[in-house]
Structures are given as structure tokens and as C-alpha cells.
Design a protein around this motif. Structure first.
Motif, PDB file in Angstrom:
ATOM      1  N   PRO A  93      51.878  15.795 -46.577  1.00 49.21           N
ATOM      2  CA  PRO A  93      51.930  16.932 -45.640  1.00 49.21           C
ATOM      3  C   PRO A  93      53.363  17.399 -45.418  1.00 49.21           C
ATOM      4  N   GLU A  94      53.533  18.679 -45.226  1.00 50.61           N
ATOM      5  CA  GLU A  94      54.858  19.236 -45.001  1.00 50.61           C
ATOM      6  C   GLU A  94      55.498  18.597 -43.773  1.00 50.61           C
ATOM      7  N   GLY A  95      56.709  18.148 -43.945  1.00 53.81           N
ATOM      8  CA  GLY A  95      57.443  17.545 -42.838  1.00 53.81           C
ATOM      9  C   GLY A  95      57.214  16.053 -42.674  1.00 53.81           C
ATOM     10  N   ARG A  96      56.297  15.489 -43.437  1.00 47.92           N
ATOM     11  CA  ARG A  96      56.017  14.054 -43.321  1.00 47.92           C
ATOM     12  C   ARG A  96      57.151  13.248 -43.942  1.00 47.92           C
ATOM     13  N   GLU A  97      57.784  12.390 -43.173  1.00 48.74           N
ATOM     14  CA  GLU A  97      58.828  11.510 -43.675  1.00 48.74           C
ATOM     15  C   GLU A  97      58.498  10.045 -43.430  1.00 48.74           C
ATOM     16  N   LYS A  98      57.631   9.798 -42.460  1.00 45.99           N
ATOM     17  CA  LYS A  98      57.268   8.431 -42.094  1.00 45.99           C
ATOM     18  C   LYS A  98      56.508   7.754 -43.223  1.00 45.99           C
ATOM     19  N   PRO A  99      56.796   6.488 -43.519  1.00 41.05           N
ATOM     20  CA  PRO A  99      56.026   5.753 -44.540  1.00 41.05           C
ATOM     21  C   PRO A  99      54.555   5.663 -44.145  1.00 41.05           C
ATOM     22  N   TRP A 100      53.718   5.335 -45.121  1.00 39.63           N
ATOM     23  CA  TRP A 100      52.273   5.282 -44.856  1.00 39.63           C
ATOM     24  C   TRP A 100      51.822   3.933 -44.298  1.00 39.63           C
ATOM     25  N   GLY A 101      52.713   2.951 -44.188  1.00 39.74           N
ATOM     26  CA  GLY A 101      52.334   1.706 -43.542  1.00 39.74           C
ATOM     27  C   GLY A 101      52.103   0.549 -44.495  1.00 39.74           C
ATOM     28  N   THR A 102      51.866  -0.631 -43.899  1.00 40.82           N
ATOM     29  CA  THR A 102      51.801  -1.868 -44.678  1.00 40.82           C
ATOM     30  C   THR A 102      50.611  -1.936 -45.628  1.00 40.82           C
ATOM     31  N   ASN A 103      49.466  -1.380 -45.241  1.00 47.62           N
ATOM     32  CA  ASN A 103      48.325  -1.474 -46.143  1.00 47.62           C
ATOM     33  C   ASN A 103      48.478  -0.540 -47.339  1.00 47.62           C
ATOM     34  N   HIS A 104      49.159   0.578 -47.140  1.00 40.53           N
ATOM     35  CA  HIS A 104      49.500   1.437 -48.270  1.00 40.53           C
ATOM     36  C   HIS A 104      50.401   0.671 -49.234  1.00 40.53           C
ATOM     37  N   ALA A 105      51.329  -0.114 -48.699  1.00 38.18           N
ATOM     38  CA  ALA A 105      52.198  -0.938 -49.547  1.00 38.18           C
ATOM     39  C   ALA A 105      51.382  -1.942 -50.357  1.00 38.18           C
ATOM     40  N   VAL A 106      50.420  -2.573 -49.718  1.00 36.11           N
ATOM     41  CA  VAL A 106      49.553  -3.526 -50.427  1.00 36.11           C
ATOM     42  C   VAL A 106      48.839  -2.844 -51.588  1.00 36.11           C
ATOM     43  N   MET A 107      48.364  -1.636 -51.377  1.00 33.67           N
ATOM     44  CA  MET A 107      47.615  -0.907 -52.403  1.00 33.67           C
ATOM     45  C   MET A 107      48.432  -0.686 -53.667  1.00 33.67           C
ATOM     46  N   MET A 108      49.747  -0.652 -53.555  1.00 39.84           N
ATOM     47  CA  MET A 108      50.607  -0.409 -54.715  1.00 39.84           C
ATOM     48  C   MET A 108      50.548  -1.548 -55.726  1.00 39.84           C
TER      49      MET A 108
END
Length: 302
Positions: A92-107
Motif C-alpha cells: 500500500p502507498e505509504g506503507r513502511e512498517k514491516p509485516w511482522g514476525t509471522n511474515h518473516a517465518v513465511m520467507m
């Protein structure tokens, strides 16, 4: 039997990489907290380590971190970036915040095909937790929908420098998780009791042995499927919650509530610690030194 894999969430280093707590030499020979986690994982029998980092500091990370471990245990690196989203979704436009720990796990999905543990890079978990988690994960080799977590006793996770936030675990009579509830401003009072203020402004007390989540989880690979599905669900609702972050307890709570999975809460007597506040550093250094003095760790790990 496949040995479990350890997934280390290190993408949060980001712009802080190069001098703050993740790389601070706290051990007697300059060891970082992460060094102790890898050492404990190796002796617990983990077969591989996967680091989740960001592309922006890959070269530096490989030179300064991975070079220490690559001849001790197989190592993989995967990347968490803001634009790593399911097909059909954009940042989304303007989004800078990371998606969080579970998004990290998904990688880690592409490189993890066996039961795996998840930890934070900058938390000191202790020897017992890794050994307990490895043993349980080995028993999960041919199963799915059975997960676990190390439940640290809240009294062993407090800071003397200020209040802390903890995921307080609700556990049934069989020792399985029913819910993780985030509680803030937890501290031990002058009367020796541990308390926090709930959403209604009421002071609540916790027994010292109440289990809390310190982000030390055990999963089987089917967790990636659930994570992807639920992540898409939450991305669709970004308009109503633009600052949404996909933390691990969020999908876990939903899956447990829907009785799709079980999460066994495994006790540990270990003391968790980390540098939550700058004032915590001397205490952490002293705690590590005391473990070395007691013979728990050598004075030089690698």
C-alpha cells in the motif's frame, strides 16, 4: 529421522545493523546473544539454521555472522522485504512498517521441509529450551497440525530496568495452549508480586510460574500453508487496519480457536534475558559470565 531446522528472525536488524544489541559483544570473548543461540542449537541436535534477513545488509551479514557458523552447521539465508507478498497484492502507498514476525517465518518456506523452530535473533533463551524443543520436534517428523512452544516462566523474564510486554499463555489441563494474550507494563512490585493493568484499568496479578511466550515456537511445514492463507485474509482488510502486522500469535490463536491445530506448551526453568533497555546491558553481561563460570558454556564459543 530428519533433524529439525532452526529459523532465526534477524530481519529486524535493518538500519540498526552494525552496532546495537544484535551485534553487541556480551560474552567474555565478544560473543553476541545470537552466538549462544546457535551454539545451543548445535548441541541440541538441530540440523540446519535458516536466517531471515533483509537484502539491504546481506553482504555484511554473510561476512560478519554466517562466516562464524558455516563450518559448524549448514546455513541458509532467506529475505524478508516489504514487497514479499502473495500474488495479486502490492505494498500500500505509504506503507513502511514491516509485516511482522509471522511474515518473516513465511520467507523460509522454500528451504524448510522438516519440523522447525523459530526464535528471535536478539533473545537469550538458554540451553534447556533448545534441547526440549529439538526433542519434541523430532517426535513430529511424520505428523502435521501438531505444534509446540517453549513457555518461559514469567518470573524468569522480567527486567530490573523497567516494565515489559509479554504474551501470557492460557493453557488447558493437558498442557496445551488455548490463547496467547499480549499484556503490557508487567513488573514485579515492592511487595514481590508480579502484576499488570488490564484493558479495564484493573490491576491483575500473575504467578511467577505463569507461562509466557518469548517467541520460541516449534512447527511442522504445514504451518506455511496456514500462514499464507491467513495472511491473504488479513491483507484484504488492510483498509480498515492499515498498520496491521502479522505477528506469530495471531495465526496461532486463530488456528487453536478453530481446533485445526494443537500447540503443546513446554516448560523450561531457563532464565530468558535480553537487552530491552540500555541499562540491562551490565546485568546481561554478568548473567552470561555466571553461566560460563558455572560450566554451562565455554569462555570462547567458536
Amino acid at each position: 529421522m530428519k533433524q529439525p531446522t532452526l529459523v532465526v528472525l534477524a530481519a529486524g536488524m535493518g538500519s540498526r545493523y552494525g552496532g546495537l544489541k544484535q551485534l553487541d559483544g556480551l560474552g567474555p570473548s565478544g560473543e553476541t546473544i545470537m552466538d549462544y543461540s546457535i551454539y545451543d542449537a548445535i548441541r541440541a541436535g538441530f540440523g540446519k539454521v535458516v536466517f531471515v534477513i533483509r537484502h539491504t545488509f546481506e553482504q555484511e551479514f554473510r561476512e560478519k555472522i554466517i562466516s562464524k557458523y558455516e563450518h559448524k552447521i549448514p546455513v541458509e539465508v532467506v529475505f524478508q522485504d516489504l514487497d514479499k507478498l502473495p500474488a495479486g497484492y502490492t505494498v500500500p502507498e505509504g506503507r513502511e512498517k514491516p509485516w511482522g514476525t509471522n511474515h518473516a517465518v513465511m520467507m523460509a518456506e522454500a528451504v524448510v521441509k522438516e519440523p522447525f523452530a523459530v526464535i528471535n535473533a536478539d533473545d537469550f533463551y538458554g540451553r534447556h529450551g533448545f534441547a526440549t524443543l529439538a526433542d519434541k520436534l523430532r517426535s513430529f517428523s511424520d505428523t502435521r497440525d501438531k505444534y509446540c512452544m517453549i513457555g518461559y516462566r514469567v518470573g524468569n523474564t522480567l527486567s530490573e530496568s523497567g516494565t515489559v510486554a509479554r504474551g501470557v499463555c492460557q493453557v488447558d489441563e493437558r498442557g496445551f495452549l488455548t490463547e496467547v494474550v499480549e499484556r503490557t507494563a508487567i513488573a514485579r512490585g515492592e511487595d514481590g508480586r508480579i502484576s499488570f493493568t488490564d484493558e479495564n484499568g484493573e490491576v491483575q496479578y500473575l504467578d511467577d510460574n505463569t507461562p509466557v511466550s518469548m517467541n520460541m515456537w516449534g512447527f511442522t511445514p504445514d504451518y506455511f500453508d496456514y500462514s499464507n492463507e491467513l495472511f491473504c485474509h488479513f491483507l484484504k482488510a488492510l483498509d480498515t487496519n492499515p498498520k496491521f502486522e502479522y505477528y506469530i500469535p495471531l495465526p496461532v490463536n486463530l488456528l487453536v480457536a478453530e481446533k485445526k491445530v494443537t500447540v503443546e506448551v513446554l516448560d523450561t526453568p531457563d532464565q530468558w534475558f535480553g537487552v530491552t533497555y540500555a541499562a540491562d546491558r551490565p546485568d546481561v553481561v554478568a548473567k552470561i559470565q555466571s553461566l560460563v563460570d558455572a560450566g554451562e558454556y565455554p569462555s570462547k564459543l567458536f
